[in-house]
Motif scaffolding. Structure first.
Motif, PDB file in Angstrom:
ATOM      1  N   HIS A 156      27.373  37.610  31.121  1.00  0.00           N
ATOM      2  CA  HIS A 156      27.634  38.853  31.855  1.00  0.00           C
ATOM      3  C   HIS A 156      26.570  39.896  31.522  1.00  0.00           C
ATOM      4  CE1 HIS A 156      32.240  38.194  32.664  1.00  0.00           C
ATOM      5  NE2 HIS A 156      31.510  37.138  32.993  1.00  0.00           N
ATOM      6  N   ALA A 157      26.269  40.032  30.229  1.00  0.00           N
ATOM      7  CA  ALA A 157      25.283  41.023  29.804  1.00  0.00           C
ATOM      8  C   ALA A 157      23.910  40.719  30.402  1.00  0.00           C
ATOM      9  CB  ALA A 157      25.206  41.061  28.277  1.00  0.00           C
ATOM     10  N   GLU A 158      23.511  39.462  30.366  1.00  0.00           N
ATOM     11  CA  GLU A 158      22.195  39.081  30.894  1.00  0.00           C
ATOM     12  C   GLU A 158      22.115  39.325  32.401  1.00  0.00           C
ATOM     13  OE1 GLU A 158      18.275  37.759  30.938  1.00  0.00           O
ATOM     14  OE2 GLU A 158      19.548  38.409  29.287  1.00  0.00           O
ATOM     15  N   LEU A 159      23.162  38.994  33.111  1.00  0.00           N
ATOM     16  CA  LEU A 159      23.184  39.209  34.559  1.00  0.00           C
ATOM     17  C   LEU A 159      23.125  40.700  34.889  1.00  0.00           C
ATOM     18  CD1 LEU A 159      23.254  37.496  37.092  1.00  0.00           C
ATOM     19  CD2 LEU A 159      25.735  37.546  37.006  1.00  0.00           C
ATOM     20  N   VAL A 211      26.783  47.258  26.923  1.00  0.00           N
ATOM     21  CA  VAL A 211      26.409  46.003  27.588  1.00  0.00           C
ATOM     22  C   VAL A 211      26.307  44.881  26.564  1.00  0.00           C
ATOM     23  CG1 VAL A 211      24.546  44.815  28.832  1.00  0.00           C
ATOM     24  CG2 VAL A 211      25.293  47.066  29.598  1.00  0.00           C
ATOM     25  N   ASP A 212      25.805  45.189  25.378  1.00  0.00           N
ATOM     26  CA  ASP A 212      25.658  44.174  24.330  1.00  0.00           C
ATOM     27  C   ASP A 212      26.998  43.598  23.870  1.00  0.00           C
ATOM     28  OD1 ASP A 212      22.922  44.458  24.391  1.00  0.00           O
ATOM     29  OD2 ASP A 212      22.849  45.868  22.710  1.00  0.00           O
ATOM     30  N   THR A 213      28.110  44.289  24.134  1.00  0.00           N
ATOM     31  CA  THR A 213      29.424  43.800  23.705  1.00  0.00           C
ATOM     32  C   THR A 213      30.042  42.847  24.729  1.00  0.00           C
ATOM     33  OG1 THR A 213      30.685  45.624  24.716  1.00  0.00           O
ATOM     34  CG2 THR A 213      29.853  45.950  22.447  1.00  0.00           C
ATOM     35  N   LEU A 214      29.427  42.715  25.904  1.00  0.00           N
ATOM     36  CA  LEU A 214      29.948  41.820  26.941  1.00  0.00           C
ATOM     37  C   LEU A 214      29.626  40.369  26.604  1.00  0.00           C
ATOM     38  CD1 LEU A 214      28.779  43.804  30.103  1.00  0.00           C
ATOM     39  CD2 LEU A 214      31.074  43.761  29.123  1.00  0.00           C
ATOM     40  N   LYS A 215      30.252  39.454  27.342  1.00  0.00           N
ATOM     41  CA  LYS A 215      29.900  38.041  27.219  1.00  0.00           C
ATOM     42  C   LYS A 215      28.398  37.917  27.469  1.00  0.00           C
ATOM     43  CE  LYS A 215      34.252  36.255  29.089  1.00  0.00           C
ATOM     44  NZ  LYS A 215      34.847  35.524  30.230  1.00  0.00           N
ATOM     45  N   LEU A 242      28.772  38.712  38.450  1.00  0.00           N
ATOM     46  CA  LEU A 242      28.286  40.093  38.390  1.00  0.00           C
ATOM     47  C   LEU A 242      29.420  41.078  38.667  1.00  0.00           C
ATOM     48  CD1 LEU A 242      25.840  41.928  37.997  1.00  0.00           C
ATOM     49  CD2 LEU A 242      25.370  41.687  40.437  1.00  0.00           C
ATOM     50  N   HIS A 243      30.245  40.765  39.647  1.00  0.00           N
ATOM     51  CA  HIS A 243      31.400  41.620  39.951  1.00  0.00           C
ATOM     52  C   HIS A 243      32.313  41.732  38.728  1.00  0.00           C
ATOM     53  CE1 HIS A 243      34.797  43.378  42.073  1.00  0.00           C
ATOM     54  NE2 HIS A 243      35.546  42.403  41.598  1.00  0.00           N
ATOM     55  N   ARG A 244      32.596  40.599  38.102  1.00  0.00           N
ATOM     56  CA  ARG A 244      33.465  40.611  36.911  1.00  0.00           C
ATOM     57  C   ARG A 244      32.803  41.355  35.757  1.00  0.00           C
ATOM     58  NH1 ARG A 244      35.199  34.322  37.656  1.00  0.00           N
ATOM     59  NH2 ARG A 244      36.749  34.695  39.272  1.00  0.00           N
ATOM     60  N   ALA A 245      31.493  41.171  35.606  1.00  0.00           N
ATOM     61  CA  ALA A 245      30.772  41.852  34.526  1.00  0.00           C
ATOM     62  C   ALA A 245      30.809  43.363  34.721  1.00  0.00           C
ATOM     63  CB  ALA A 245      29.330  41.354  34.469  1.00  0.00           C
ATOM     64  N   ARG A 246      30.629  43.820  35.960  1.00  0.00           N
ATOM     65  CA  ARG A 246      30.684  45.261  36.243  1.00  0.00           C
ATOM     66  C   ARG A 246      32.070  45.823  35.952  1.00  0.00           C
ATOM     67  NH1 ARG A 246      27.359  44.653  41.861  1.00  0.00           N
ATOM     68  NH2 ARG A 246      25.261  44.893  41.003  1.00  0.00           N
ATOM     69  N   LYS A 247      33.091  45.060  36.333  1.00  0.00           N
ATOM     70  CA  LYS A 247      34.468  45.496  36.091  1.00  0.00           C
ATOM     71  C   LYS A 247      34.736  45.596  34.591  1.00  0.00           C
ATOM     72  CE  LYS A 247      39.208  44.208  37.267  1.00  0.00           C
ATOM     73  NZ  LYS A 247      40.050  43.195  37.918  1.00  0.00           N
TER      74      LYS A 247
END
Length: 189
Positions: free
Chosen positions: A123-126, A116-120, A155-160
């Motif tokens: 995105h990570a916070e959401l 999760v820490d590697t995401l934007k 959130l959808h994009r972050a999960r993907k």
């Protein structure tokens, strides 16, 4: 005669207990009744100039509250249908929607934390707020200064993105449910 907003507020506040009782009887919750009443008072203040007859002010406000109760139930039904639809969609996609067995939660969080820490950052916070901490999308959106619709899409994009990164990071174990993940034991980096 045009009514000033402060006059309208004083007049309506004199009937506050009756209005709240009226709402509580219809929504079944003091807290929801208070929220609806506060929103109704705000709406009344915005439309103070529409009241033509002072004798009909109370009746006008009760009608405003009736409409607010209808909107309240429509919104609850919409949320319930959206959640039911989301659950059906997840089940149709074959994703595991059951709770993890006792004892596996730390392993799951351990695997996810680093990825999760590697995401934007947004995105990570959401993801942390909604999926890991159980916050509603609406509350997370408000905290992050986003609209609820934008937060849902993000959130959808972050999960993907998270799913793709987990599959890269964990390999085959991430393609299932990650319940038998051994990536914490491996050190591929």
């Amino acid at each position: 005669m045009a009514r000033r907003p402060d006059q309208l507020a004083a007049e309506l506040n004199s009937h506050r207990n009756a209005f709240k009782a009226f709402l509580a009887a219809r929504v079944g919750s003091e807290a929801e009744a208070e929220d609806i009443l506060q929103n109704g008072l705000l709406k009344a203040l915005k439309h103070a100039d529409e009241v033509q007859d002072d004798a009909k002010l109370t009746a006008w406000f009760y009608q405003l509250l009736r409409n607010a109760v209808v909107d309240h139930y429509r919104a609850r039904g919409s949320v319930r249908r959206r959640h039911d639809g989301l659950g059906e969609m997840i089940a149709a996609l074959g994703e595991d929607i059951t709770a993890a067995p006792k004892g596996l939660e730390p392993q799951l969080c351990g695997c996810l934390g680093g990825v999760v820490d590697t995401l934007k950052p947004q995105h990570a916070e959401l993801l942390r707020r909604v999926d890991l901490n159980g916050e509603s999308v609406q509350a997370a959106a408000k905290a992050l200064k986003m609209t609820p619709n934008s937060a849902s899409v993000t959130l959808h994009r972050a999960r993907k993105d998270l799913r793709a990164r987990l599959e890269t990071f964990c390999g085959d174990c991430a393609q299932g449910s990650c319940l038998d993940c051994d990536c914490a034991e491996r050190d591929d980096s």
